[in-house]
Design an enzyme around this catalytic site. Structure first.
Site, PDB file in Angstrom:
ATOM      1  N   SER A 168      23.988  38.264  26.466  1.00  0.00           N
ATOM      2  CA  SER A 168      23.929  39.691  26.164  1.00  0.00           C
ATOM      3  C   SER A 168      23.108  40.250  25.057  1.00  0.00           C
ATOM      4  O   SER A 168      23.072  39.054  24.099  1.00  0.00           O
ATOM      5  CB  SER A 168      25.483  40.333  26.410  1.00  0.00           C
ATOM      6  OG  SER A 168      26.319  39.976  25.327  1.00  0.00           O
ATOM      7  N   LYS A 169      23.199  41.467  24.750  1.00  0.00           N
ATOM      8  CA  LYS A 169      22.334  41.985  23.677  1.00  0.00           C
ATOM      9  C   LYS A 169      22.730  41.269  22.273  1.00  0.00           C
ATOM     10  O   LYS A 169      22.125  41.049  21.411  1.00  0.00           O
ATOM     11  CB  LYS A 169      22.436  43.310  23.749  1.00  0.00           C
ATOM     12  CG  LYS A 169      21.597  43.993  24.512  1.00  0.00           C
ATOM     13  CD  LYS A 169      20.424  44.587  24.051  1.00  0.00           C
ATOM     14  CE  LYS A 169      19.351  45.095  25.069  1.00  0.00           C
ATOM     15  NZ  LYS A 169      18.110  44.295  25.334  1.00  0.00           N
TER      16      LYS A 169
END
Ligand code: GLU
Length: 489
Positions: A252-253
């Site tokens: 994820s980010k």
């Protein structure tokens, strides 16, 4: 039978790293088998779709060299390739299933369904449709429809058999009958459900292999039931492992950039990124090697080497791989591809013509993990150094009579002709000898005076690119500003 695979992104964001990897595996599989790679845009989520994301997904695929044989902008015999344009096809399939009695209208309200679900959960049973509308007679159902009742359509399935398939990525997967129910294929607004649309499309597009992320495994038994209802042959399924961050949680980010365009902008080479992504969840037959060209990967790619479990996105490895590709670029390519990043440097192009710029880029070939790093590495070629590295100044003070040495170097360089590597080196060494000091005692202060830094490419090459006048002027500016005086030794 020739291989037909598809990549089916939903345009709700830029091309995601995980989707790109799915696209790459499908493309490699198609090219390996001389098959067809179809691009289908799953744009039915009205709220989250944006046409600009479709554009950016296509751009991302082109950047990676993933050409598609059928799909948007390519055409083909199995279109349309946007789900939003395929509604008549879904309606037709729904009508057929109803006619054949394989689907039935369900009038249960969301409230009733929720109540059933809660009861089942309380009894620790798997929530599934309890079959209330399954046994309505055709006449009864029609009467309720005529009376204006809202209804969904459900598939009528046999409840006593598990759904099982040989997954090409994961091995045998089985869903017990308790896990399955008469699933909804059309909502009460008449629109098909996600799983139904996917199957109608995959059947209509004659897809032979469905290669996708393992987050879709739970959809597969439902889709298999839909294939059966449609009387269509099953494709092969291959589910590929999720991409994980270094901490083994889903990427994820928080782990870094997750969209492909960010890697492009950061100066990763498409071929390095492609190579890196292929090794995420697939292993080559000879796993002592890591660098593979696209052609080699096409030749080697088979589904039996897809790994079953999580693939960790190692950003350091990606940088290392990118550096290997940068090092191997022909000089003209390196120059051309670095240009957007050079142009970003304030003061570009300065006094440099194309030949000097090409040499300048070459100075950093071994030092760039990404092309974008040249922006930082090469700044001082376009701007006078604003400050001098403090450690460098301390170190420079180890040169006895520093100002005299720098002055002697400036005077000497002013006469070097031609101003190229070897004569420059001879001049620097002559200055050192003349003052009875080691060459390093000249080289380090000179680098500092010219670049403000303690590290960089070889000094003589650096000087040659900077040019005689700039070298002399910067040595003089260093002497005039006496930066070493601010250093407490
Ligand atoms: N549109 C789905 C997604 O973006 C892919 C569906 C599929 O591959 O079956 O995850």
């Amino acid at each position: 039978m020739s291989v037909r695979v598809r990549f089916a992104p939903s345009p709700t964001g830029n091309l995601h790293v995980g989707s790109a990897r799915t696209a790459i595996f499908n493309w490699l599989f198609a090219r390996h088998h001389g098959g067809t790679f179809v691009l289908r845009i799953e744009d039915t989520d009205q709220e989250r779709n944006r046409p600009e994301y479709t554009r950016s997904i296509l751009d991302g695929m082109r950047w990676l060299g993933l050409d598609w044989d059928e799909g948007p902008e390519a055409g083909g015999d199995h279109g349309p390739y946007f789900q939003s344009e395929r509604l008549p096809l879904y309606r037709e399939a729904l009508a057929r299933l109803r006619r054949e009695g394989r689907a039935y209208p369900c009038f249960c309200s969301p409230e009733r369904l929720e109540a059933v679900r809660q009861e089942q959960l309380a009894a620790k049973a798997n929530p599934r449709y309890d079959g209330t509308c399954r046994s309505l007679s055709a006449a009864e159902a029609q009467a309720r429809i005529d009376a204006g009742e809202r209804y969904a359509l459900r598939i009528r399935i046999e409840h006593d058999e598990p759904v099982t398939w040989e997954d090409r990525g994961k091995g045998t997967i089985t869903f017990a009958p308790e896990m399955l129910d008469d699933l909804v294929i059309a909502k009460s607004d008449g629109f098909p459900t996600y799983n139904f649309a996917v199957v109608v499309d995959d059947v209509g597009m004659a897809i032979t292999h469905v290669i996708r992320g393992e987050d879709h495994i739970s959809n597969t038994p439902k889709q298999i039931l839909i294939y059966r209802a449609l009387g269509a042959p099953l494709p092969e399924f291959a589910h590929i492992p999720m991409i994980l961050g270094a901490d083994r949680s889903k990427m994820s980010k928080r782990h870094g950039a997750t969209s492909v365009v960010e890697y492009e902008k950061a100066g990763f080479l498409a071929e390095a990124f492609f190579n890196f992504m292929t090794l995420l969840g697939w292993s080559p037959p000879d796993d002592s090697r890591e660098i593979y060209s696209q052609q080699e990967l096409v030749r080697l790619f088979t589904l039996d080497r897809v790994v079953a479990h999580g693939a960790i996105f190692d950003a350091e490895k990606l940088k290392w791989m990118n550096l290997q590709y940068i090092k191997a670029l022909p000089p003209d390519d390196l120059y051309r591809r670095s240009m957007p990043f050079l142009e970003a440097i304030p003061g570009f192009p300065g006094p440099y013509g194309p030949a000097a710029l090409r040499e300048l880029v070459g100075l950093f070939r071994e030092r760039m993990n990404t092309l974008a790093e040249i922006t930082r590495h090469a700044e001082y070629f376009f701007q006078e150094p604003e400050a001098y590295d403090e450690k460098g100044l301390k170190n420079a003070l180890k040169t006895p009579d520093l100002p005299a040495v720098v002055d002697a170097l400036a005077a000497r360089l002013a006469t070097v002709e031609p101003f190229t590597h070897d004569p420059i080196e001879a001049a620097v060494r002559a200055v050192a000898e003349g003052r009875g000091i080691g060459a390093g005692k000249v080289i380090h202060p000179a680098r500092l005076a010219l670049s403000g830094r303690t590290e960089g490419p070889g000094l003589f090459e650096l000087m040659a690119v900077l040019g005689r006048d700039r070298c002399v002027a910067r040595l003089r500016a260093f002497l005039d500003s006496r930066p070493w005086e601010s250093i407490q030794s």
